[in-house]
Design an enzyme around this catalytic site. Sequence first.
Site, PDB file in Angstrom:
ATOM      1  N   SER A   1       1.537  63.808  17.171  1.00 21.09           N
ATOM      2  CA  SER A   1       0.474  63.111  16.871  1.00 21.09           C
ATOM      3  C   SER A   1       0.584  61.446  17.078  1.00 21.09           C
ATOM      4  CB  SER A   1       0.275  63.119  15.295  1.00 21.09           C
ATOM      5  OG  SER A   1       1.174  62.655  14.585  1.00 21.09           O
ATOM      6  N   LYS A   2      -0.120  60.716  16.838  1.00 19.47           N
ATOM      7  CA  LYS A   2       0.016  59.089  16.840  1.00 19.47           C
ATOM      8  C   LYS A   2       1.267  58.875  16.064  1.00 19.47           C
ATOM      9  CE  LYS A   2      -4.624  57.683  17.214  1.00 19.47           C
ATOM     10  NZ  LYS A   2      -5.682  58.045  16.118  1.00 19.47           N
ATOM     11  N   ARG A   3       1.621  59.550  15.174  1.00 13.34           N
ATOM     12  CA  ARG A   3       2.903  59.155  14.375  1.00 13.34           C
ATOM     13  C   ARG A   3       4.305  58.813  15.418  1.00 13.34           C
ATOM     14  NH1 ARG A   3       5.302  62.429  11.321  1.00 13.34           N
ATOM     15  NH2 ARG A   3       4.009  64.132  12.145  1.00 13.34           N
TER      16      ARG A   3
ATOM     17  N   GLY B   1       3.854  57.991  18.372  1.00 13.65           N
ATOM     18  CA  GLY B   1       3.845  56.957  19.367  1.00 13.65           C
ATOM     19  C   GLY B   1       2.454  57.370  20.283  1.00 13.65           C
TER      20      GLY B   1
END
Length: 433
Positions: free
Chosen positions: A204-206, A208
């Site tokens: 996920s965006k966490r 990168g």
Amino acid sequence: MNEVSVRFAPSPTGFLHVGGARTALFNYLFARHNKGKFVLRIEDTDQERSEKEFLDEILTSLKWIGIDWDEGPIYQSERFGIYQEQAQKLLSTGLAYEEKTERGVAIRYKPKTESIKFNDLIRGEIEFKEGFEDIVIMKSDGTPTYNFACVIDDAQGGITHIIRGEDHISNTPKQIVLYKALKFNVPCFAHLPLILGEDRSRLSKRHGAVALSAYKDEGYLPQALFNFLALLGWSPGDNREILTKKELMNLFTLDRINKSNAVFDVEKLKWMNKRYLKNTSDADFKKEVSVFIEREGYLNDYQALEDDKRDDLFRLLKPRAHTFKEYAQNLNYIFSSDYPKDAEAVKKHLSEEKNNEMFSALKERFKKIEDFSKEKIEQEIRALAVEINAEAKELIHPLRVLLTGREVSPPLFELMEILGRDEVLVRIESFLT
Ligand code: GLU
């Protein structure tokens, strides 16, 4: 046997992320391997959440990475009449019923089954024994649900294999129910393992960048990403990691897809991209990288360099670059006087008193060199090392940190020649004062 037909069916409610790109890629490779058809379908029935910007971005990203489709894009939003028609058909047989809601009339289908078994081409036999409540097929706003539209389009489009992410596995029994209700042939299903971040949680965006376009902006080559994504959950069965699109098409079969989840390893992607960048022709590399140099704000300086200096710099930086962006950022210590300095490197190599004396002595020597060439620079550094009874590296490491801000750089003497004597002296001077 029917011609193999597969599809990629993104919803334009967000950017194309690497997971979606991997799904598209596997479908594409499977189609090409089997000389079949690859269809692109846009699942835009949710007109409030679907956006033209996302649609354009998805199409651009697919083209960028080198995935072309044989048919489509087919837009579900242009097929509302067909879904209505199929819903009416189910209503008229008494298998579906209308349900009044506050907003209008929805249509539900009542499954007659208690369990569904299917043979997933990756995961083997899967059985579902629950989840057969009445299935909404048309929403009260007159639009079809995902499961209903998906089944109709796949069936009418003659799709033979549904290859998609594992997150859809719970939809599959409902879809099979609907295939049967509508008297369509049930296709084969293959659910791809998830893509995880390095901490083994779902990517996920966490972790990168997840949008494929972000990798373009970071200066990755589409061929490298194509190769990298192909290996996310699939392998050729030997240790090969660098495979061309052609080789991948030849080798790709579903039985080589892993059951276990894949880990998105950015370091591996960087390594791979470096390999691809090395093999890029100088002309192509120069053309591509200039956008990135411009973004960093160095394009004017870069172009103003004397030709042979720019060529030297290119020769030094190209084989070391992991991405175009990194190449451009590595120009910071060439063109900017306030280039970032790695605090650890500074502490390790520049904090000692004796450096001052050493740099003063070097400065004097550099001033006297006639032509400031890498050979002469090296000579002077080694001569001073002998004079002060030190090893050459005791001079070179601090000098590198001083001039580049980092502990690792391309060969220092060559960089110094490119920087030129005046700039080298200015930097030493400013350290000393
Ligand atoms: N529109 C769905 C998605 O983007 C497609 C799922 C499918 O392939 O059936 O997840």
